[in-house]
Design a protein around this motif. Structure first.
Motif, short mmCIF file in Angstrom:
data_model
loop_
_atom_site.label_atom_id
_atom_site.label_comp_id
_atom_site.label_asym_id
_atom_site.label_seq_id
_atom_site.Cartn_x
_atom_site.Cartn_y
_atom_site.Cartn_z
N GLU A 45 -10.00 -36.71 -3.04
CA GLU A 45 -8.45 -36.43 -3.79
C GLU A 45 -7.78 -37.90 -2.90
O GLU A 45 -6.97 -38.65 -3.09
CB GLU A 45 -7.18 -35.41 -3.90
CG GLU A 45 -8.34 -34.43 -5.56
CD GLU A 45 -7.24 -33.41 -5.57
OE1 GLU A 45 -7.03 -33.56 -4.35
OE2 GLU A 45 -8.03 -33.16 -6.77
N LEU A 62 -4.05 -30.76 -1.85
CA LEU A 62 -5.10 -32.57 -1.54
C LEU A 62 -6.87 -31.83 -1.82
O LEU A 62 -7.27 -31.55 -0.78
CB LEU A 62 -4.69 -33.59 -1.69
CG LEU A 62 -3.55 -34.13 -2.38
CD1 LEU A 62 -3.08 -35.16 -1.60
CD2 LEU A 62 -4.48 -34.00 -3.97
N VAL A 111 -8.46 -38.18 -12.82
CA VAL A 111 -6.74 -38.74 -11.99
C VAL A 111 -5.96 -39.48 -12.55
O VAL A 111 -6.48 -39.86 -14.37
CB VAL A 111 -7.42 -40.15 -11.58
CG1 VAL A 111 -6.04 -41.00 -10.91
CG2 VAL A 111 -8.71 -40.02 -10.26
N PRO A 134 -13.49 -37.86 -7.78
CA PRO A 134 -12.61 -36.96 -8.11
C PRO A 134 -12.59 -37.01 -9.78
O PRO A 134 -13.09 -38.13 -10.48
CB PRO A 134 -10.90 -37.29 -7.87
CG PRO A 134 -11.23 -37.84 -6.77
CD PRO A 134 -12.49 -38.71 -6.73
N PHE A 141 -2.30 -37.12 -9.10
CA PHE A 141 -3.62 -35.95 -9.44
C PHE A 141 -1.99 -34.75 -9.41
O PHE A 141 -3.19 -33.62 -9.71
CB PHE A 141 -4.29 -35.26 -8.42
CG PHE A 141 -5.12 -36.58 -8.06
CD1 PHE A 141 -4.85 -37.11 -6.64
CD2 PHE A 141 -5.84 -36.17 -8.25
CE1 PHE A 141 -5.95 -37.86 -6.46
CE2 PHE A 141 -7.15 -37.35 -7.58
CZ PHE A 141 -6.96 -38.46 -6.77
#
Length: 913
Positions: A347, A343, A408, A405, A336
């Protein structure tokens, strides 16, 4: 990585309402007990007589065994063992004792994994083995009425009774021994002193002991308060949903591993977070019952010694997430591009999902959306369900916090950015890039294929086997010389570069004659920045393409190759040459504005003869006169021969201006001769260094002349080790420059000794302040197309005597000073122009003195001049008048030299035009 954890088996099961009091020992079996019967396995046995406390009953119909009476402390054993048949056994046996297994404190009962044996007390009284109807069995298995047994059947029953008694006694003995052995094993297994991970690839200095850099295992240890709680919960949901309540062991996993190891089934088993951490800590491999058992003991002890938060922190700092990322911080950066404390929940869920299978088949985790979107989504959804079940997130927050998410980081992006996180920002980082390029180029001698090349899921090539392969890479770099090179060439209070204008940049490379090993390398301060000493092709931490900044015009330092070519052509060190600027029609004339001129010594050279047209080969070299070197190349030697000499000495790359290209193009000379590239790319200006070369290869070329003309390819890689086995040893293939003799090498060194002396770098005897005899060559190159704008490049390079018989491998080094960015005139702080002997020269000399002293190099003298060659005159014009024609003298039109008139058959002279 093991599959998802199944939780824990409790210290004691729920109380059986109609059974014995709490406190009995319970040993879990492969199946749950029937409803209404908890903590005990008691299958019904038809017409089974009820026994007194302590009696053992083995049912033939059910295949299960119940041991012990109803009182407190009774052991109830469930398993799959059975003894079938019919026998009536009388007698009694008792095994008593007490043991604490897996660290449980002594008490009336204990929860005992099946693989370990029972804990607490066990008593065995009379044993009764019933037949199908509960009566006494006959010889053939059918009931025999009382009073009708034969003596034969009695004997058979007696033998059967003895076998059963012996079997039970043996079982009791083994069971007791198991308790004692288990207790001893638990006490002897100690927690490891520290966690040692061996996955990183380490680059070492030439001693093989001193580490230079580590790559691959990128870890930053974080305290738990820097790891978001949502991330911790995601890991618990993915790997061990009973983490906060279990005692560290998955007992079913231990039993399953033991059974699979015996039965030959699949070796797998669920592990708790504590067990996973124990495995990493103790470096346990495989899924055998022995490993599971040891892992379980360590996990239990970890839970006794550390809190759950401490175990979670330790686990998240060591667990592997793929992409060479060990620990949550490295994983956050790899997937990430952010720190772990930034985070989000979703994530963290992605990262938690990777733990189960971080590398897949070698192309990346199947739970990485860049590798397999469907499996990644499925894994994410599973963790989502577990987190909701464990109340780690409310149903109301799930749609926003648990959305997959959007971004990535891809494997290609990760590889491109990873060098920034490898702590390669120091000057030695450039060495790492060079040596990794050499390791990546290694081939399998049988197949010719690259040893470490791999293919990712998208078909792109990578060299992750080097990055994450746990290799030990030993370089040729000397641990004592390297800091001296950095000190002398970088900006610091002890360097000649100190307080110089900010646009200036230096580079320095030292090479060992006879081996070609690079002993010291400084190409800039930033290992992830520009390399001003050469260029590298690093496909491990880079993209495998040529890095910046390549070569620089070497100016007159390149004349060492022209000089060597002249010696091979038969010219003496005192042969005579014309050093006065003049036209070389039709392409180099004053009218065209490009007449060949000398760089720094003025329009008329100051030679011992009193005439600038009559200078020795030694004088034109020391004074660095361009005109005679251009003339000898253009009219006598030929540019292809000069290029071939440079190639043979170790110059494999030169840059040329190519029509249609904005920047100079690198020309590979490894497979091309001088005739292949001249005049196509390189003209006669090659004689005095117009075309760029690298500092690295120039140092290697000078090392060739130090070693009497024996060339060895410059290299950084000395050894490669894998699993304590050497898999590569540097290959040294010395090759003599064709036609260049040891005597010519001595003559060349004889000439070059006067260059440092000419610039005050050594005394009149050619000895440096450190006591070493030095031979070298200076050089500059102009800014733009005219010398009127000043110099843009300045050089100094040379060597000390080489004599392995006297324990001196010598040393050669080259120094360049130029611009960090766009070219401009290089000047001192006081505005004076920089030339080769004035800033690069002191850097070179001070490095040589300090480095040679550090490695205890003997102080040797160069051999005297050998007087090779037979040609006394090149294009020189004698200042003496012509003598009368005489049959024994040259024909009219040829110049005479006075005393020592050369043999006309081996001399060339020229009249002024």
């Amino acid at each position: 990585m093991d599959n998802d954890a199944n939780g824990m088996m409790g210290a004691s099961g729920p109380r059986d309402p109609g059974g014995p009091a709490a406190g009995r020992a319970r040993i879990p079996g492969p199946a749950d007990p029937p409803d209404g019967v908890t903590g005990r396995a008691r299958p019904p046995v038809p017409q089974q007589p009820t026994g007194s406390s302590g009696r053992a009953s083995v049912g033939g119909s059910s295949g299960r065994a119940s041991v012990g009476g109803p009182g407190a402390g009774r052991a109830s054993v469930s398993g799959s063992a059975s003894i079938s048949g019919s026998a009536s056994v009388s007698g009694s046996a008792s095994v008593s004792g007490s043991a604490s297994v897996f660290g449980a404190p002594p008490r009336a009962s204990a929860s005992v994994p099946a693989a370990m044996g029972a804990a607490g007390r066990a008593s065995v009284g009379r044993a009764s083995v019933g037949g199908p109807d509960g009566g006494e069995p006959g010889a053939d298995g059918d009931p025999i009425k009382p009073g009708k047994q034969s003596s034969v059947s009695k004997a058979k029953r007696r033998r059967r009774r003895n076998i059963i008694i012996a079997s039970i006694a043996a079982f009791i003995m083994i069971f007791g021994i198991g308790i004692v052995a288990g207790t001893y094993y638990f006490d002897t297994v100690a927690l490891p002193d520290d966690l040692s991970l061996n996955q990183s690839t380490t680059i070492y200095y030439s001693d093989g002991v001193t580490p230079m850099a580590r790559i691959g295992e990128n870890r930053t240890v974080l305290p738990l308060d820097k790891i978001p709680k949502d991330v911790q919960h995601a890991v618990v949901a993915a790997e061990d949903n009973s983490f906060y309540t279990n005692d560290g062991v998955d007992y079913k996993g231990v039993v399953r591993a033991a059974w699979n190891n015996i039965s030959g089934g699949d070796r797998q088993g669920a592990s708790t977070i504590s067990q996973q951490y124990a495995r990493r800590w103790a470096d346990l491999e495989g899924v055998t019952y022995a490993r599971k058992l040891r892992e379980a003991v360590i996990a239990l002890k970890l839970n006794q010694q550390y809190s759950k938060d401490e175990i979670m922190a330790m686990y998240l700092n060591v667990v592997y997430f793929g992409r060479g990322a060990y620990g949550i911080e490295a994983a956050a950066q790899a997937y990430f591009g952010k720190s772990a404390d930034k985070l989000e929940m979703n994530e963290g869920m992605v990262l938690a999902g990777l733990i189960k299978n971080p590398e897949g088949s070698g192309k990346g985790s199947p739970f990485d959306p860049n590798i397999d979107k469907k499996q990644a989504q499925d894994r994410f959804d599973y963790i989502k369900g577990q987190m909701l079940k464990l109340k780690f997130c409310s149903d109301a927050d799930a749609p926003t916090k648990m959305k997959y998410p959007e971004k990535v980081v891809t494997p290609a992006e990760w590889r491109a950015n990873s060098s920034q996180s490898q702590n390669l920002s120091k000057p030695e980082g450039l060495i790492v890039h060079h040596v990794l390029g050499e390791v990546a180029a290694l081939t399998d001698p049988k197949t010719g294929s690259l040893l470490y090349e791999d293919i990712d899921a998208k078909g792109d090539k990578n060299f992750d086997k080097i990055r994450n392969g746990g290799l030990k890479i030993v370089t040729t770099i000397d641990k004592d010389m390297q800091p001296i090179a950095v000190r002398e060439a970088s900006r610091n209070k002890d360097s000649n570069m100190n307080n110089q204008p900010p646009n200036l940049q230096a580079a320095l490379v030292a090479v060992e004659p006879g081996t070609g090993g690079v002993k010291a390398y400084y190409g800039g301060d930033n290992g992830n920045g520009n390399d001003y000493a050469a260029y590298y092709n690093d496909p491990v931490l880079g993209n495998g393409k040529d890095s910046c900044c390549g070569g620089h015009p070497p100016g007159s330092t390149f004349k060492v190759y022209t000089l060597a070519t002249a010696l091979m052509a038969g010219y003496k060190t005192d042969s005579m040459w014309n050093g006065v600027p003049r036209d070389f029609p039709p392409d180099r004339t004053a009218k065209l504005g490009n007449q060949v001129k000398n760089a720094t010594e003025g329009p008329v050279p100051n030679c011992d003869s009193g005439s600038g047209q009559w200078c020795t080969l030694k004088e034109i070299t020391v004074q660095s006169l361009n005109v005679p070197f251009y003339a000898m190349t253009r009219e006598i030697l030929g540019a292809p021969k000069v290029i071939d000499t440079a190639r043979a000495a170790g110059i494999t790359d030169m840059w040329a201006t190519v029509q249609g290209q904005a920047l100079p193009q690198r020309i590979d000379l490894r497979t091309k001769t001088g005739a292949d590239v001249s005049p196509k790319y390189f003209s006669n200006e090659v004689a005095f260094g117009q075309y760029p070369i690298t500092v690295l290869e120039h140092a290697g070329g000078l090392a060739t002349f130090a070693a009497k003309g024996v060339a060895v390819k410059t290299h950084f890689l000395k050894e490669v080790w894998k699993d304590n086995k050497k898999t590569y040893q540097e290959v040294i293939k010395p090759q003599k420059i064709p036609g260049f003799t040891d005597q010519m090498a001595d003559d060349l060194a004889y000439i070059l000794q006067d260059v440092p002396k000419h610039y005050g770098l050594t005394n009149n005897q050619g000895v440096s302040p450190g006591g070493y005899n030095l031979a070298g060559k200076t050089g500059t190159w102009q800014l733009g197309n005219t010398t009127s704008k000043g110099n843009a490049h300045a050089w100094m390079g040379g060597f000390v005597p080489y004599d392995p018989s006297k324990k001196s491998n010598g040393l050669a080094a080259a120094v360049w000073v130029g611009n960090k960015g766009d070219e401009q005139a290089i000047k001192f702080t006081n505005g004076q122009p920089i030339i080769g002997g004035k800033l690069p020269g002191p850097i070179w000399r001070d490095f040589m003195d300090a480095a040679l002293k550090k490695i205890n190099t003997p102080k040797l003298k160069f051999p005297p001049a050998r007087g090779t060659g037979s040609k006394d005159v090149g294009d020189g014009i004698s200042p003496q008048p012509s003598l009368p024609v005489d049959p024994g003298f040259p024909n009219p039109g040829q110049s005479q030299t006075g005393p020592g008139i050369p043999n006309p058959s081996t001399s060339q002279s020229r009249r002024p035009r």
